[in-house]
Design a protein around this motif. Structure first.
Motif, PDB file in Angstrom:
ATOM      1  N   LEU A  57     -18.713 -20.574  11.982  1.00 14.94           N
ATOM      2  CA  LEU A  57     -17.901 -19.966  12.097  1.00 14.94           C
ATOM      3  C   LEU A  57     -16.929 -18.548  11.221  1.00 14.94           C
ATOM      4  O   LEU A  57     -17.170 -17.678  11.262  1.00 14.94           O
ATOM      5  N   VAL A  58     -16.762 -19.350  10.163  1.00 16.04           N
ATOM      6  CA  VAL A  58     -16.200 -18.628   8.653  1.00 16.04           C
ATOM      7  C   VAL A  58     -17.151 -18.435   8.314  1.00 16.04           C
ATOM      8  O   VAL A  58     -17.307 -16.598   7.977  1.00 16.04           O
ATOM      9  N   PHE A  59     -18.559 -18.574   7.941  1.00 15.48           N
ATOM     10  CA  PHE A  59     -19.534 -17.821   7.470  1.00 15.48           C
ATOM     11  C   PHE A  59     -20.235 -16.347   8.262  1.00 15.48           C
ATOM     12  O   PHE A  59     -20.261 -15.514   7.378  1.00 15.48           O
ATOM     13  N   TYR A  60     -19.664 -16.661   9.399  1.00 11.28           N
ATOM     14  CA  TYR A  60     -20.037 -15.161  10.320  1.00 11.28           C
ATOM     15  C   TYR A  60     -18.289 -14.113  10.066  1.00 11.28           C
ATOM     16  O   TYR A  60     -19.015 -12.978  10.093  1.00 11.28           O
ATOM     17  N   PHE A  61     -17.171 -14.052   9.548  1.00  8.29           N
ATOM     18  CA  PHE A  61     -16.885 -13.530   9.871  1.00  8.29           C
ATOM     19  C   PHE A  61     -15.945 -13.560   8.438  1.00  8.29           C
ATOM     20  O   PHE A  61     -15.791 -12.043   8.167  1.00  8.29           O
ATOM     21  N   VAL A  62     -16.527 -13.983   7.027  1.00  4.34           N
ATOM     22  CA  VAL A  62     -16.845 -13.537   5.586  1.00  4.34           C
ATOM     23  C   VAL A  62     -17.782 -12.747   5.462  1.00  4.34           C
ATOM     24  O   VAL A  62     -17.566 -11.878   4.682  1.00  4.34           O
ATOM     25  N   SER A  63     -18.623 -13.065   6.044  1.00  2.00           N
ATOM     26  CA  SER A  63     -20.038 -12.327   5.763  1.00  2.00           C
ATOM     27  C   SER A  63     -19.651 -10.544   6.151  1.00  2.00           C
ATOM     28  O   SER A  63     -20.131  -9.514   5.531  1.00  2.00           O
ATOM     29  N   GLY A  64     -19.004 -10.756   7.860  1.00  2.00           N
ATOM     30  CA  GLY A  64     -18.640  -8.992   7.834  1.00  2.00           C
ATOM     31  C   GLY A  64     -20.265  -8.408   8.808  1.00  2.00           C
ATOM     32  O   GLY A  64     -19.802  -6.993   8.152  1.00  2.00           O
ATOM     33  N   GLY A  65     -20.238  -8.653   8.384  1.00  2.00           N
ATOM     34  CA  GLY A  65     -21.925  -7.868   8.973  1.00  2.00           C
ATOM     35  C   GLY A  65     -23.085  -7.759   7.824  1.00  2.00           C
ATOM     36  O   GLY A  65     -23.490  -6.664   7.865  1.00  2.00           O
ATOM     37  N   GLN A  66     -22.727  -8.082   6.833  1.00  5.51           N
ATOM     38  CA  GLN A  66     -23.466  -7.928   5.148  1.00  5.51           C
ATOM     39  C   GLN A  66     -24.018  -9.264   4.935  1.00  5.51           C
ATOM     40  O   GLN A  66     -23.815 -10.244   4.322  1.00  5.51           O
ATOM     41  N   TRP A  67     -25.323  -8.985   4.676  1.00  7.23           N
ATOM     42  CA  TRP A  67     -26.234 -10.184   4.406  1.00  7.23           C
ATOM     43  C   TRP A  67     -25.722 -10.346   3.218  1.00  7.23           C
ATOM     44  O   TRP A  67     -26.291 -11.434   2.117  1.00  7.23           O
ATOM     45  N   GLN A  68     -25.253  -9.516   1.934  1.00  3.07           N
ATOM     46  CA  GLN A  68     -25.132  -9.661   0.770  1.00  3.07           C
ATOM     47  C   GLN A  68     -23.705 -11.141   0.425  1.00  3.07           C
ATOM     48  O   GLN A  68     -24.157 -11.514  -0.028  1.00  3.07           O
ATOM     49  N   ARG A  69     -23.066 -10.583   1.628  1.00  4.79           N
ATOM     50  CA  ARG A  69     -21.378 -11.676   1.705  1.00  4.79           C
ATOM     51  C   ARG A  69     -21.893 -13.161   1.683  1.00  4.79           C
ATOM     52  O   ARG A  69     -21.739 -13.862   1.637  1.00  4.79           O
ATOM     53  N   LEU A  70     -22.899 -12.827   2.725  1.00  3.78           N
ATOM     54  CA  LEU A  70     -23.426 -14.266   3.865  1.00  3.78           C
ATOM     55  C   LEU A  70     -24.511 -14.977   2.493  1.00  3.78           C
ATOM     56  O   LEU A  70     -23.990 -16.232   1.947  1.00  3.78           O
ATOM     57  N   LEU A  71     -25.002 -14.210   1.560  1.00  4.64           N
ATOM     58  CA  LEU A  71     -25.390 -15.005   0.274  1.00  4.64           C
ATOM     59  C   LEU A  71     -24.900 -15.724  -0.432  1.00  4.64           C
ATOM     60  O   LEU A  71     -24.526 -16.542  -0.642  1.00  4.64           O
ATOM     61  N   PHE A  72     -23.640 -14.666  -0.360  1.00  3.17           N
ATOM     62  CA  PHE A  72     -22.635 -15.374  -1.850  1.00  3.17           C
ATOM     63  C   PHE A  72     -21.732 -16.472  -0.821  1.00  3.17           C
ATOM     64  O   PHE A  72     -21.364 -17.519  -1.720  1.00  3.17           O
ATOM     65  N   CYS A  73     -21.501 -16.414  -0.592  1.00  5.05           N
ATOM     66  CA  CYS A  73     -20.802 -17.696   0.448  1.00  5.05           C
ATOM     67  C   CYS A  73     -21.850 -19.008   0.465  1.00  5.05           C
ATOM     68  O   CYS A  73     -21.596 -19.792   0.275  1.00  5.05           O
ATOM     69  N   LEU A  74     -22.587 -18.698   1.048  1.00  7.92           N
ATOM     70  CA  LEU A  74     -23.847 -19.459   1.245  1.00  7.92           C
ATOM     71  C   LEU A  74     -24.297 -20.177  -0.607  1.00  7.92           C
ATOM     72  O   LEU A  74     -24.356 -21.626  -0.567  1.00  7.92           O
ATOM     73  N   ALA A  75     -23.747 -19.649  -1.447  1.00  8.79           N
ATOM     74  CA  ALA A  75     -24.067 -19.856  -2.871  1.00  8.79           C
ATOM     75  C   ALA A  75     -23.189 -21.061  -3.106  1.00  8.79           C
ATOM     76  O   ALA A  75     -23.026 -21.733  -3.849  1.00  8.79           O
ATOM     77  N   GLY A  76     -21.746 -20.204  -2.985  1.00  8.44           N
ATOM     78  CA  GLY A  76     -21.154 -20.837  -3.050  1.00  8.44           C
ATOM     79  C   GLY A  76     -20.953 -22.550  -2.234  1.00  8.44           C
ATOM     80  O   GLY A  76     -20.070 -23.832  -2.986  1.00  8.44           O
ATOM     81  N   PHE A  77     -21.555 -22.142  -1.446  1.00  7.15           N
ATOM     82  CA  PHE A  77     -21.518 -23.969  -0.070  1.00  7.15           C
ATOM     83  C   PHE A  77     -22.861 -24.568  -1.109  1.00  7.15           C
ATOM     84  O   PHE A  77     -22.251 -25.339  -0.778  1.00  7.15           O
ATOM     85  N   VAL A  78     -23.618 -24.443  -1.804  1.00  6.84           N
ATOM     86  CA  VAL A  78     -24.542 -24.437  -1.964  1.00  6.84           C
ATOM     87  C   VAL A  78     -24.035 -25.081  -3.325  1.00  6.84           C
ATOM     88  O   VAL A  78     -24.111 -27.146  -3.725  1.00  6.84           O
ATOM     89  N   ALA A  79     -23.041 -24.389  -3.994  1.00 10.95           N
ATOM     90  CA  ALA A  79     -22.849 -24.882  -5.373  1.00 10.95           C
ATOM     91  C   ALA A  79     -21.784 -26.141  -5.358  1.00 10.95           C
ATOM     92  O   ALA A  79     -21.341 -27.084  -5.483  1.00 10.95           O
ATOM     93  N   ALA A  80     -20.749 -25.810  -4.211  1.00 14.24           N
ATOM     94  CA  ALA A  80     -19.588 -27.275  -3.608  1.00 14.24           C
ATOM     95  C   ALA A  80     -20.811 -28.958  -3.242  1.00 14.24           C
ATOM     96  O   ALA A  80     -20.220 -29.513  -3.246  1.00 14.24           O
ATOM     97  N   ARG A  81     -21.774 -28.544  -2.986  1.00 11.95           N
ATOM     98  CA  ARG A  81     -22.671 -29.444  -2.705  1.00 11.95           C
ATOM     99  C   ARG A  81     -22.324 -29.861  -3.476  1.00 11.95           C
ATOM    100  O   ARG A  81     -23.036 -31.647  -3.881  1.00 11.95           O
ATOM    101  N   LEU A  82     -23.445 -29.397  -4.861  1.00 11.44           N
ATOM    102  CA  LEU A  82     -23.875 -29.861  -5.954  1.00 11.44           C
ATOM    103  C   LEU A  82     -22.480 -30.460  -6.543  1.00 11.44           C
ATOM    104  O   LEU A  82     -22.451 -31.631  -7.153  1.00 11.44           O
ATOM    105  N   ILE A  83     -21.203 -30.434  -7.458  1.00 10.66           N
ATOM    106  CA  ILE A  83     -20.110 -30.211  -7.297  1.00 10.66           C
ATOM    107  C   ILE A  83     -19.665 -31.824  -7.165  1.00 10.66           C
ATOM    108  O   ILE A  83     -19.096 -32.695  -7.403  1.00 10.66           O
TER     109      ILE A  83
END
Length: 107
Positions: A57-83
């Motif tokens: 749900l939050v990925f959907y709202f953060v992306s705002g229909g733009q795949w670039q935002r979704l990609l940045f959000c996913l990068a932060g998600f993966v970085a948090a997993r590693l941390i």
């Protein structure tokens, strides 16, 4: 490029990192509690549905229909997993469940 255009990728990364921390921290909490829960299946299933639903749900709202935002959000998600994985003590990452405790369930 406006100020809003340059700050949205940064906010998307931070949102992804917060989601990743919530998701993987919640997963760690669930696994720890499932060992002593009366009905661990319900706990694990409910936790998974709740965590996954909120993240999608939050990925959907953060992306705002733009795949670039979704990609940045996913990068932060993966970085948090590693941390989160890196910050857990080594003893927490290794299977430390006593054999006697594991044998209370049928194979």
């Amino acid at each position: 490029m406006t100020m809003s255009d340059s700050i949205m990728p940064i906010l998307s990364v931070f949102a992804g990192a917060a989601l990743g921390t919530f998701f993987f921290g919640g997963l760690w909490w669930t696994v720890r509690r499932a060992l002593s829960a009366q009905q661990p299946g319900f706990l694990v299933l409910g936790s998974m549905l709740g965590r996954t639903g909120l993240v999608v749900l939050v990925f959907y709202f953060v992306s705002g229909g733009q795949w670039q935002r979704l990609l940045f959000c996913l990068a932060g998600f993966v970085a948090a997993r590693l941390i989160v994985t890196w910050l857990l003590p080594v003893a927490e990452r290794i299977d430390t469940v006593p054999v006697a405790k594991m044998q209370r369930h049928a194979p």
